[in-house]
Design a protein around this motif. Structure first.
Motif, PDB file in Angstrom:
ATOM      1  N   ILE A 160      31.037  46.517  39.966  1.00 19.73           N
ATOM      2  CA  ILE A 160      31.551  45.770  41.111  1.00 19.73           C
ATOM      3  C   ILE A 160      31.786  46.725  42.280  1.00 19.73           C
ATOM      4  N   ASP A 161      31.839  46.170  43.477  1.00 18.44           N
ATOM      5  CA  ASP A 161      31.995  46.999  44.671  1.00 18.44           C
ATOM      6  C   ASP A 161      33.446  47.359  44.953  1.00 18.44           C
ATOM      7  N   GLU A 162      34.333  46.416  44.705  1.00 19.80           N
ATOM      8  CA  GLU A 162      35.743  46.626  45.030  1.00 19.80           C
ATOM      9  C   GLU A 162      36.583  46.703  43.758  1.00 19.80           C
ATOM     10  N   ASN A 163      37.662  47.481  43.822  1.00 18.51           N
ATOM     11  CA  ASN A 163      38.548  47.642  42.675  1.00 18.51           C
ATOM     12  C   ASN A 163      39.586  46.519  42.653  1.00 18.51           C
ATOM     13  N   ASP A 164      39.098  45.291  42.483  1.00 17.43           N
ATOM     14  CA  ASP A 164      39.965  44.120  42.590  1.00 17.43           C
ATOM     15  C   ASP A 164      40.513  43.627  41.255  1.00 17.43           C
ATOM     16  N   TYR A 165      39.991  44.132  40.159  1.00 16.17           N
ATOM     17  CA  TYR A 165      40.365  43.596  38.853  1.00 16.17           C
ATOM     18  C   TYR A 165      41.149  44.626  38.052  1.00 16.17           C
ATOM     19  N   ASN A 166      42.022  44.128  37.187  1.00 16.86           N
ATOM     20  CA  ASN A 166      42.859  45.000  36.375  1.00 16.86           C
ATOM     21  C   ASN A 166      42.513  44.872  34.899  1.00 16.86           C
ATOM     22  N   VAL A 167      42.828  45.921  34.150  1.00 15.32           N
ATOM     23  CA  VAL A 167      42.677  45.860  32.698  1.00 15.32           C
ATOM     24  C   VAL A 167      43.557  44.727  32.172  1.00 15.32           C
ATOM     25  N   GLY A 168      42.997  43.874  31.338  1.00 17.07           N
ATOM     26  CA  GLY A 168      43.714  42.713  30.831  1.00 17.07           C
ATOM     27  C   GLY A 168      43.282  41.422  31.484  1.00 17.07           C
ATOM     28  N   ASP A 169      42.715  41.507  32.711  1.00 20.54           N
ATOM     29  CA  ASP A 169      42.148  40.321  33.344  1.00 20.54           C
ATOM     30  C   ASP A 169      40.903  39.883  32.573  1.00 20.54           C
ATOM     31  N   VAL A 170      40.519  38.637  32.743  1.00 21.67           N
ATOM     32  CA  VAL A 170      39.355  38.096  32.034  1.00 21.67           C
ATOM     33  C   VAL A 170      38.335  37.576  33.036  1.00 21.67           C
ATOM     34  N   ILE A 171      37.096  37.983  32.836  1.00 21.95           N
ATOM     35  CA  ILE A 171      35.991  37.573  33.699  1.00 21.95           C
ATOM     36  C   ILE A 171      35.262  36.388  33.078  1.00 21.95           C
TER      37      ILE A 171
ATOM     38  N   HIS B 202      24.862  38.043  33.503  1.00 23.90           N
ATOM     39  CA  HIS B 202      26.016  38.925  33.679  1.00 23.90           C
ATOM     40  C   HIS B 202      26.571  38.880  35.097  1.00 23.90           C
ATOM     41  N   GLU B 203      26.429  37.751  35.768  1.00 21.60           N
ATOM     42  CA  GLU B 203      27.026  37.579  37.080  1.00 21.60           C
ATOM     43  C   GLU B 203      28.441  37.020  36.918  1.00 21.60           C
ATOM     44  N   ILE B 204      29.341  37.450  37.803  1.00 21.73           N
ATOM     45  CA  ILE B 204      30.737  37.010  37.709  1.00 21.73           C
ATOM     46  C   ILE B 204      30.910  35.665  38.406  1.00 21.73           C
ATOM     47  N   ASN B 205      31.349  34.666  37.643  1.00 24.89           N
ATOM     48  CA  ASN B 205      31.639  33.353  38.222  1.00 24.89           C
ATOM     49  C   ASN B 205      33.033  33.340  38.848  1.00 24.89           C
ATOM     50  N   GLU B 206      34.009  33.811  38.087  1.00 28.14           N
ATOM     51  CA  GLU B 206      35.393  33.868  38.559  1.00 28.14           C
ATOM     52  C   GLU B 206      36.174  34.807  37.659  1.00 28.14           C
ATOM     53  N   VAL B 207      37.379  35.131  38.072  1.00 26.17           N
ATOM     54  CA  VAL B 207      38.229  36.046  37.309  1.00 26.17           C
ATOM     55  C   VAL B 207      39.597  35.414  37.119  1.00 26.17           C
ATOM     56  N   PHE B 208      40.101  35.493  35.876  1.00 29.15           N
ATOM     57  CA  PHE B 208      41.430  34.980  35.564  1.00 29.15           C
ATOM     58  C   PHE B 208      42.374  36.163  35.369  1.00 29.15           C
ATOM     59  N   GLU B 209      43.383  36.227  36.210  1.00 23.84           N
ATOM     60  CA  GLU B 209      44.312  37.351  36.190  1.00 23.84           C
ATOM     61  C   GLU B 209      45.381  37.147  35.124  1.00 23.84           C
ATOM     62  N   LEU B 210      45.710  38.221  34.411  1.00 20.95           N
ATOM     63  CA  LEU B 210      46.810  38.190  33.456  1.00 20.95           C
ATOM     64  C   LEU B 210      48.106  38.292  34.239  1.00 20.95           C
ATOM     65  N   LYS B 211      48.775  37.159  34.411  1.00 16.31           N
ATOM     66  CA  LYS B 211      49.984  37.100  35.222  1.00 16.31           C
ATOM     67  C   LYS B 211      50.847  35.948  34.731  1.00 16.31           C
ATOM     68  N   GLU B 212      52.054  35.857  35.256  1.00 21.03           N
ATOM     69  CA  GLU B 212      52.937  34.754  34.891  1.00 21.03           C
ATOM     70  C   GLU B 212      52.302  33.426  35.298  1.00 21.03           C
ATOM     71  N   GLY B 213      52.337  32.466  34.393  1.00 24.40           N
ATOM     72  CA  GLY B 213      51.739  31.165  34.649  1.00 24.40           C
ATOM     73  C   GLY B 213      50.323  31.018  34.123  1.00 24.40           C
ATOM     74  N   ALA B 214      49.691  32.150  33.733  1.00 22.10           N
ATOM     75  CA  ALA B 214      48.326  32.095  33.225  1.00 22.10           C
ATOM     76  C   ALA B 214      48.300  31.463  31.841  1.00 22.10           C
ATOM     77  N   CYS B 215      47.210  30.788  31.533  1.00 15.78           N
ATOM     78  CA  CYS B 215      47.011  30.186  30.217  1.00 15.78           C
ATOM     79  C   CYS B 215      46.313  31.220  29.335  1.00 15.78           C
ATOM     80  N   VAL B 216      46.895  31.516  28.175  1.00 16.93           N
ATOM     81  CA  VAL B 216      46.354  32.573  27.332  1.00 16.93           C
ATOM     82  C   VAL B 216      46.179  32.099  25.890  1.00 16.93           C
ATOM     83  N   LEU B 217      45.249  32.753  25.216  1.00 13.66           N
ATOM     84  CA  LEU B 217      45.015  32.558  23.788  1.00 13.66           C
ATOM     85  C   LEU B 217      45.433  33.848  23.095  1.00 13.66           C
TER      86      LEU B 217
END
Length: 242
Positions: free
Chosen positions: A148-159, A166-181
């Motif tokens: 990726i070009d920009e450092n916008d994602y963090n370890v723990g986020d899900v692509i 292998h194109e990125i559709n969207e990114v789900f951030e690991l944060k409060e309110g996120a739905c997790v398994l």
């Protein structure tokens, strides 16, 4: 020859507990080859075709199906009968029109969940690094990596990754309110919402508080949280909590 066989195969009673097979049904099972998933977190394609989907009566028939190009993993034809498939991989059988996602049940065993969509999968960022040209390489839980070009994602986020491109559709951030398994510990296979992320100042691992559908809260390791959507699941998870 016996030594060679021990490298290619595995006695069922020695199989990882994550494998959904009965140790007394057969003496031997097919060991997955080294690859994108560890042995503990993957199933060989033969085991999937023969033992789980019951599309073959024996290994020879399973190999024939696989070698004929009748099985796709993440949108690509796979002809290796020992190919390892693991958590969140998409398995497609074009001749039957069936598509499955590999998930975990509440006992931590890998299972196949039949789905309709076959063009995207969720991949968790496990680490990232800066490469030549200042670009960022994110490494994913299934062995893939994306530049990726920009450092916008963090370890723990899900692509949400388009397959097989292998194109990125969207990114789900690991944060409060996120739905997790939850993928580990005694709450494996449970779905919930992040209430709080607790960052430990010591060397102890970070933890996370999850609220489940019954509005009960529990504490688990942050590493066990796999984001599946911003507020609700972005993928089919109908069978995972059974």
């Amino acid at each position: 020859m016996a030594k060679m066989g021990s490298r290619k195969h595995l006695k069922t009673y020695k199989a990882p507990k994550t494998w959904p097979i009965h140790p007394k049904e057969d003496t031997w099972t097919v060991k997955p080859s080294a690859g994108s998933h560890s042995i503990e977190n993957s199933l060989s394609l033969t085991l999937v075709i023969r033992d789980i989907l019951k599309l073959a009566d024996n290994s020879r028939e399973a190999k024939r199906i696989i070698n004929s190009g009748n099985v796709l993993v993440d949108g690509r034809v796979i002809k290796d009968y020992k190919f390892p498939v693991g958590f969140m991989d998409i398995i497609e059988i074009p001749k039957t029109g069936e598509v499955y996602r590999v998930l975990l049940d509440k006992k931590g065993r890998l299972q196949l969940n039949q789905i309709e969509e076959n063009d995207s999968k969720l991949c968790k960022i496990v680490n990232k690094s800066t490469i030549k040209g200042g670009k960022i390489q994110v490494n994913l839980h299934d062995g893939k990596n994306v530049i990726i070009d920009e450092n916008d994602y963090n370890v723990g986020d899900v692509i949400n990754l388009k397959v097989p491109d292998h194109e990125i559709n969207e990114v789900f951030e690991l944060k409060e309110g996120a739905c997790v398994l939850i993928t580990g510990g005694k709450h494996t296979g449970e779905l919930g919402t992040v209430s709080e992320i607790i960052v430990n100042e010591s060397s102890n691992p970070n933890t996370i508080i999850i609220e489940n559908s019954a509005k009960d809260e529990f504490l688990t390791l942050k590493d066990y949280a796999f984001v599946v959507g911003d507020n609700e699941p972005a993928i089919s998870l109908l069978e995972v909590n059974k």
